[in-house]
Write an enzyme that holds these catalytic residues in place. Structure first.
Site, short mmCIF file in Angstrom:
data_model
loop_
_atom_site.label_atom_id
_atom_site.label_comp_id
_atom_site.label_asym_id
_atom_site.label_seq_id
_atom_site.Cartn_x
_atom_site.Cartn_y
_atom_site.Cartn_z
N TYR A 118 0.87 -1.18 0.00
CA TYR A 118 0.00 0.00 0.00
C TYR A 118 0.90 1.22 0.00
O TYR A 118 1.83 1.31 0.81
CB TYR A 118 -0.87 0.00 1.26
CG TYR A 118 -1.64 1.29 1.47
CD1 TYR A 118 -2.96 1.40 1.08
CD2 TYR A 118 -1.03 2.41 2.04
CE1 TYR A 118 -3.66 2.58 1.23
CE2 TYR A 118 -1.71 3.60 2.20
CZ TYR A 118 -3.04 3.68 1.80
OH TYR A 118 -3.72 4.85 1.96
N GLU A 206 -3.61 7.36 -3.89
CA GLU A 206 -3.63 6.13 -3.09
C GLU A 206 -3.49 4.96 -4.04
O GLU A 206 -4.36 4.73 -4.89
CB GLU A 206 -4.92 6.01 -2.28
CG GLU A 206 -4.89 4.85 -1.32
CD GLU A 206 -6.17 4.71 -0.50
OE1 GLU A 206 -7.26 4.62 -1.11
OE2 GLU A 206 -6.08 4.70 0.73
#
Ligand code: GDP
Ligand code: MN
Length: 398
Positions: A118, A206
């Site tokens: 991530y 993101e």
């Protein structure tokens, strides 16, 4: 302004960030053509069909599926296009899928355990610095990771004067447990990602997941990109990426009318001049036991036309049960605004179905109150801020 995954990936790629390649399609026939083209360009045999909506969690809702041949591509894209996709991030009705991204399959069948990370880039408002937030726990909800294993989330703050330093990019790669070529790839990935964030005037990136392929390449499999609307004038090409179908229709209409409107979930409509006073008004409504239905800044010139447009927009929201008008007459005189409210009320006739509480304070406030009280309209006047909020509660509980 939020973007679709395929648009976010276009921006990333233009700054040299490696992405999972794909082609967007609006019909099953286009999807098949896209898949053929991808096979020519990348050699991929399998494709992933990905619903393009402004919400994450698409995989969980059935909006991301693997296609092993062209028949699959046609069938699956036919199923996903036009569906109301429900994910943990959409409302209960879900969102209509207008487009799918046909992407190369990058999870090679031989991979027993693909490594997913991530990585996000965003502004830390507390320190006023941009930061890279990253974790070894990719592919999962970052909120869940933050709750259950907060020690697996790292942050790296960037000095605005120095920019991202090479040692910081290496630190990210190191903390993600990489070595060899994957380590080098990751430092390049993070550096290009940060450059893209700065140069595109983004508000947030993101990337979840970032994938380490079996041949040690690092690439963005997903891309959630949000751009700073106030900087769009510098990026005409990004402005064209706006997809109004994804935005709240009332907000789109308000914007076209030059009003600053944000829809919220409560039942007290607000019409205020000035963003600061609008924030204060929402706070006071809440403290007095109510819930604001919207943020609305009518701006400095609250004339009859603008007030009428604003009433119309507030009333499009069926949850609104009362409207609080809170105007400070600094540059604009209160009696002029009061006249505007009365005229708008007259023009709208029976379209106004909820009680209106009007608080005008500042220059000529007294004249304004008289004007409203003598208008014969069902407008409740107030002078003090708290008094206005209390009157809202009174009409709601009546
Ligand atoms: P999200 O669910 O909206 O976050 O959409 P993502 O783009 O992150 O995709 C969801 C999941 O689909 C990812 O976490 C991957 O596990 C999976 N996925 C994405 N691309 C591929 C691919 O090329 N091959 C396979 N097998 N799975 C993929
Ligand atoms: Mn994702």
């Amino acid at each position: 302004m939020n973007l679709h995954e395929y648009q976010g990936k276009q921006i990333l790629s233009s700054f040299g960030v490696r992405i999972q390649r794909g082609i967007v399609a609006s019909t099953p026939a286009e999807a098949v053509a896209a898949a053929k083209k991808l096979t020519e360009d990348t050699g991929t045999g399998w494709h992933v069909i990905k619903a393009q909506i402004h919400a994450g969690g698409r995989g969980k809702g059935g909006g991301v599926k693997l296609a092993k041949n062209l028949g699959d591509v046609e069938r699956i894209s036919g199923e996903i296009l036009g569906m109301m996709l429900i994910t943990p991030q959409t409302s209960a009705e879900g969102k209509l899928v207008n487009q799918v991204l046909i992407a190369e399959d990058v999870y090679y069948p031989g991979d027993s355990k693909p490594e997913e990370f991530y990585i996000s880039v965003l502004l830390n408002r507390a320190t006023g610095k941009n930061m890279i937030m990253y974790s070894t726990e990719g592919g999962m909800d970052i909120e869940t990771v933050a709750e259950q294993t907060p020690h697996l989330i790292f942050t790296e703050e960037i000095d605005p004067l120095l920019g991202l330093m090479p040692f910081q990019a290496r630190k990210v790669a190191f903390n993600l447990g990489l070595s060899g070529n994957a380590f080098k790839e990751m430092t390049q990935f993070v550096t290009a990602l940060y450059t893209a964030y700065i140069k595109s005037d983004a508000a947030m990136f993101e990337i979840n997941p970032v994938l380490k392929t079996s041949d040690d390449k690092i690439m963005a499999v997903d891309a959630k990109v949000s751009l700073d609307e106030n900087a769009l004038y510098r990026h005409k090409e990004y402005e064209a990426m706006r997809d109004l179908r994804e935005e709240n229709p009332i907000e789109v209409e308000a914007k076209a009318a030059g009003l600053n409107y944000v829809k919220l979930d409560g039942n007290v409509g607000c019409m205020v001049n000035g963003a600061g006073l609008a924030m204060g008004t929402m706070d006071l409504i809440k403290e007095s036991g109510g819930e604001p239905a919207n943020f609305l800044d009518v701006g400095g010139t609250a004339d009859a036309q603008r007030v009428e447009t604003a009433f119309g927009i507030i009333l499009k929201d069926p949850n609104v049960k009362a409207i609080l008008v809170n105007i400070f007459g600094g540059i604009v005189r209160c009696d002029r605004v009061a006249q505007g409210v009365v005229d708008a009320y007259k023009n709208m006739g029976d379209k106004i179905t909820v009680p209106i509480i009007c608080r005008l304070q500042g220059t000529n406030a007294k004249e304004a109150k008289e004007l409203i009280d003598n208008s014969g309209m069902k407008i409740i006047s107030a002078t003090e801020f708290q008094e206005a909020a209390d009157k809202v509660q009174e009409v709601l509980s009546a």
